[in-house]
Design a protein around this motif. Structure first.
Motif, PDB file in Angstrom:
ATOM      1  N   GLN A  58      -6.305   1.893   4.613  1.00  0.00           N
ATOM      2  CA  GLN A  58      -6.037   0.610   4.198  1.00  0.00           C
ATOM      3  C   GLN A  58      -5.401   0.319   2.867  1.00  0.00           C
ATOM      4  OE1 GLN A  58      -9.018   2.106   4.765  1.00  0.00           O
ATOM      5  NE2 GLN A  58     -10.633   0.862   3.786  1.00  0.00           N
ATOM      6  N   ASP A  59      -5.758   0.990   1.860  1.00  0.00           N
ATOM      7  CA  ASP A  59      -5.267   0.735   0.569  1.00  0.00           C
ATOM      8  C   ASP A  59      -3.724   1.180   0.633  1.00  0.00           C
ATOM      9  OD1 ASP A  59      -7.486  -0.208  -0.427  1.00  0.00           O
ATOM     10  OD2 ASP A  59      -8.034   1.687  -1.389  1.00  0.00           O
ATOM     11  N   HIS A  60      -3.407   2.422   1.108  1.00  0.00           N
ATOM     12  CA  HIS A  60      -2.276   3.113   1.402  1.00  0.00           C
ATOM     13  C   HIS A  60      -1.058   2.001   2.128  1.00  0.00           C
ATOM     14  CE1 HIS A  60      -3.755   7.529   0.844  1.00  0.00           C
ATOM     15  NE2 HIS A  60      -4.075   6.610  -0.046  1.00  0.00           N
ATOM     16  N   GLN A  61      -1.846   1.435   3.262  1.00  0.00           N
ATOM     17  CA  GLN A  61      -0.789   0.509   4.088  1.00  0.00           C
ATOM     18  C   GLN A  61      -0.591  -0.884   3.119  1.00  0.00           C
ATOM     19  OE1 GLN A  61      -3.648  -0.326   7.323  1.00  0.00           O
ATOM     20  NE2 GLN A  61      -3.026   1.587   8.448  1.00  0.00           N
ATOM     21  N   ALA A  62      -1.428  -1.340   2.546  1.00  0.00           N
ATOM     22  CA  ALA A  62      -1.273  -2.389   1.623  1.00  0.00           C
ATOM     23  C   ALA A  62      -0.171  -2.389   0.400  1.00  0.00           C
ATOM     24  CB  ALA A  62      -2.541  -3.001   1.166  1.00  0.00           C
TER      25      ALA A  62
END
Length: 119
Positions: free
Chosen positions: A109-113
C-alpha cells in the motif's frame, strides 16, 4: 529516486544509481519513512534511517541530496495530499530529468501511494 521505505531505493535501483553517479550525474534521493513502527528491539527505532544513510553513502549519493520524511508505515494513503505537496516542491527544486519509483503493479500500500502520486 522516490523510495517509500529506507531500503527500497537501494534494492530497486542501486546499480542504476551507481551508473548515473559514475557518469557524473546528480542523484537525488527521497525516502518517505524511516519505518520506526517496523523496527523492533534490539534495534533502535531509527536504525533503518542510519542503514539507508550508510548504504546511499556507499553508493556515492551526496548527503545533501538525500531527503528523509517520516510518515508512518502503511499510512501513506491517508497522507496522500501532503506527500503530493512534497513531490511538487521537490520537482520544482530539483527539476529531475528522470524519476524512479515503484511499479503500479506493486501490492504494498505504501508503494502504491507513492507510485500513484508520482505519476
Amino acid at each position: 529516486m522516490l523510495s517509500p521505505h529506507p531500503e527500497d531505493g537501494e534494492l530497486g535501483c542501486g546499480a542504476s544509481v551507481v551508473r548515473f553517479l559514475e557518469e557524473g550525474r546528480d542523484v537525488f534521493w527521497v525516502t518517505f519513512t524511516i519505518a520506526e513502527q517496523s523496527t523492533h528491539p534490539p534495534f533502535d527505532p531509527d536504525a533503518q534511517k542510519f542503514e539507508m544513510q550508510r548504504s546511499t553513502g556507499i553508493l556515492g549519493v551526496k548527503p545533501e541530496n538525500i531527503e528523509v520524511h517520516n510518515w508512518a508505515v502503511r499510512t501513506f494513503k491517508e497522507h496522500r495530499q501532503e506527500i503530493l505537496d512534497e513531490m511538487i516542491r521537490i520537482r520544482k527544486d530539483v527539476r529531475p530529468d528522470l524519476v524512479f519509483f515503484h511499479s503500479r503493479d506493486d501490492v504494498h500500500q505504501d508503494h502504491q501511494a507513492i507510485c500513484e502520486e508520482a505519476q
